[in-house]
Every structure is written in structure tokens, then in C-alpha cells.
Design a protein around this motif. Sequence first.
Motif, PDB file in Angstrom:
ATOM      1  N   LEU A   1      20.849 -18.829 -12.336  1.00  0.00           N
ATOM      2  CA  LEU A   1      21.631 -17.828 -11.618  1.00  0.00           C
ATOM      3  C   LEU A   1      23.016 -17.781 -12.242  1.00  0.00           C
ATOM      4  O   LEU A   1      23.708 -18.799 -12.301  1.00  0.00           O
ATOM      5  CB  LEU A   1      21.723 -18.177 -10.138  1.00  0.00           C
ATOM      6  N   ARG A   2      23.410 -16.617 -12.718  1.00  0.00           N
ATOM      7  CA  ARG A   2      24.677 -16.430 -13.435  1.00  0.00           C
ATOM      8  C   ARG A   2      25.684 -15.706 -12.543  1.00  0.00           C
ATOM      9  O   ARG A   2      25.348 -14.726 -11.888  1.00  0.00           O
ATOM     10  CB  ARG A   2      24.430 -15.621 -14.703  1.00  0.00           C
ATOM     11  N   ARG A   3      26.921 -16.196 -12.540  1.00  0.00           N
ATOM     12  CA  ARG A   3      27.980 -15.615 -11.723  1.00  0.00           C
ATOM     13  C   ARG A   3      29.155 -15.209 -12.603  1.00  0.00           C
ATOM     14  O   ARG A   3      29.645 -16.001 -13.410  1.00  0.00           O
ATOM     15  CB  ARG A   3      28.463 -16.633 -10.683  1.00  0.00           C
ATOM     16  N   SER A   4      29.597 -13.967 -12.465  1.00  0.00           N
ATOM     17  CA  SER A   4      30.773 -13.498 -13.184  1.00  0.00           C
ATOM     18  C   SER A   4      32.034 -14.056 -12.535  1.00  0.00           C
ATOM     19  O   SER A   4      32.205 -13.969 -11.312  1.00  0.00           O
ATOM     20  CB  SER A   4      30.818 -11.972 -13.172  1.00  0.00           C
ATOM     21  N   VAL A   5      32.911 -14.652 -13.348  1.00  0.00           N
ATOM     22  CA  VAL A   5      34.160 -15.220 -12.824  1.00  0.00           C
ATOM     23  C   VAL A   5      35.391 -14.604 -13.475  1.00  0.00           C
ATOM     24  O   VAL A   5      36.523 -14.887 -13.059  1.00  0.00           O
ATOM     25  CB  VAL A   5      34.190 -16.752 -13.012  1.00  0.00           C
ATOM     26  N   LEU A   6      35.199 -13.752 -14.490  1.00  0.00           N
ATOM     27  CA  LEU A   6      36.324 -13.132 -15.182  1.00  0.00           C
ATOM     28  C   LEU A   6      35.881 -11.818 -15.790  1.00  0.00           C
ATOM     29  O   LEU A   6      34.806 -11.734 -16.383  1.00  0.00           O
ATOM     30  CB  LEU A   6      36.836 -14.061 -16.297  1.00  0.00           C
ATOM     31  N   SER A   7      36.699 -10.793 -15.625  1.00  0.00           N
ATOM     32  CA  SER A   7      36.469  -9.500 -16.272  1.00  0.00           C
ATOM     33  C   SER A   7      37.819  -8.824 -16.431  1.00  0.00           C
ATOM     34  O   SER A   7      38.404  -8.334 -15.457  1.00  0.00           O
ATOM     35  CB  SER A   7      35.520  -8.638 -15.432  1.00  0.00           C
ATOM     36  N   TRP A   8      38.315  -8.800 -17.686  1.00  0.00           N
ATOM     37  CA  TRP A   8      39.662  -8.292 -17.933  1.00  0.00           C
ATOM     38  C   TRP A   8      39.805  -7.853 -19.385  1.00  0.00           C
ATOM     39  O   TRP A   8      39.532  -8.620 -20.303  1.00  0.00           O
ATOM     40  CB  TRP A   8      40.707  -9.356 -17.607  1.00  0.00           C
TER      41      TRP A   8
END
Length: 219
Positions: free
Chosen positions: A78-85
Motif C-alpha cells: 500500500l503506497r501513500r503520497s506524502v509530498l507533491s510540489w
Amino acid sequence: MVGQSLPASAGPWTRAKGHGYSRVALAAEDHAGLAATRADVYLEYGLATGWTVSAKLNDVRFEAAADSYDDRSWRIGLRRSVLSWAGVVGTIEGGLVKEASTLVGRACNRPGAEVRAALGWSGRIAERDGYMFAEVAGQSQAACRGQRAELGVGQNIAEDFWLVNQVWIARGSHGQWSDKVQTELMWRRPWGDLAIGYQREISGRFEEASILLSLARTF
């Protein structure tokens, strides 16, 4: 999105909710004179915004003289996004795994756990679409532990064609080690991404070269 061109078996990009990715690959391998064939299936599916589930099944079969090395492995995470910039993304992933990899060795080929952390960037490289990513992973199966680092670069080199290069460096808790490089030429079509590639692996136990063919589709 540039990141969707990434070979889905590794990388920090997540899928939009309700969208998925599938990839089937076949490889003809040479292990220091022993022939083998490898088949793997990989799936990703976006469960919710920033959450993606991934699964992989891998099967390798050696020639009759070495069929004791045959192996089937799997993992689900299960993959979780923690940064998008500004074109940069970061994810963490955790899951279950069973494989006789360089990280843990055949003696510990039992279900275990794996965690991953990755950073990726997509944008323009030399006036063409491209991406880069880096990933680190830790794995524990039975009494064995291992760590792996992966680097990848992909770039659009001509209309509908991408060149993808990847490097893996893996180290295990009982002296196992492996360094692997792979180059793929991908042809992007409306019905999917068709790729042909070459992989070379050197480790403390064997050397391996393989030619692979893959087909990937989004859904």
C-alpha cells in the motif's frame, strides 16, 4: 502526466482514484550458462486520492538440469503520497513479500515484510519530457534482512518512444549482494506501452544477463 510513463514495478507515483496500471513481462535469462525464463505480472490501483495498492507475481523456471532453482515470488503493498510540489513527489509504501531475492537469500524464502520510501521528479530534460526517481527499501523475511537502493531515469527520445534506464544496488544481512542495470526502449501506443530491454546483474553468487519484453496498459 509524465510520471505515468514510469515502469510500474518501482517508482513514487500514485494512481488517481479508480484508475489502474497493469504490466506483463517475459524474459529469457542466462545465469552463468544456465538458461531460464521469467514471467511477471504487476498491478496498481488507486484506492483514494494519494493511496495506491500494488501487487506483483513473479515466476522463474530453469532448464531441466537446474530446475531446483525454480521459484515463484509475490508481494503486495500500500503506497501513500506524502509530498507533491513543483513536479516533485514523495511516497512511502509498506506491505507483505515472499521472494528468494538477493536481499534475503533462498534460506529465508518465507512471507515477510517490506517498506519503501521514494522521491520522483517529472518535467523537461533537454527540451523533452522526462522523469527521475530514487527509492530505498528494507525487507525482512524469517531471520534475514536486506536493503535495496534504486535509481531510474526516463526520457522521451522521439515521437512515441521513451528510453528508460534503471540501476539497483542490493545488500543482504548474510553477505549477499547484487548490482543490476537495465535499459528499456518503450514504444507508446493508444493500446499500451510495448518495451524491449536488456538487464545485467552481477552478484557474489552468479552473473545474469537477460532480454525482456513487456506490455503495459492503464485502465
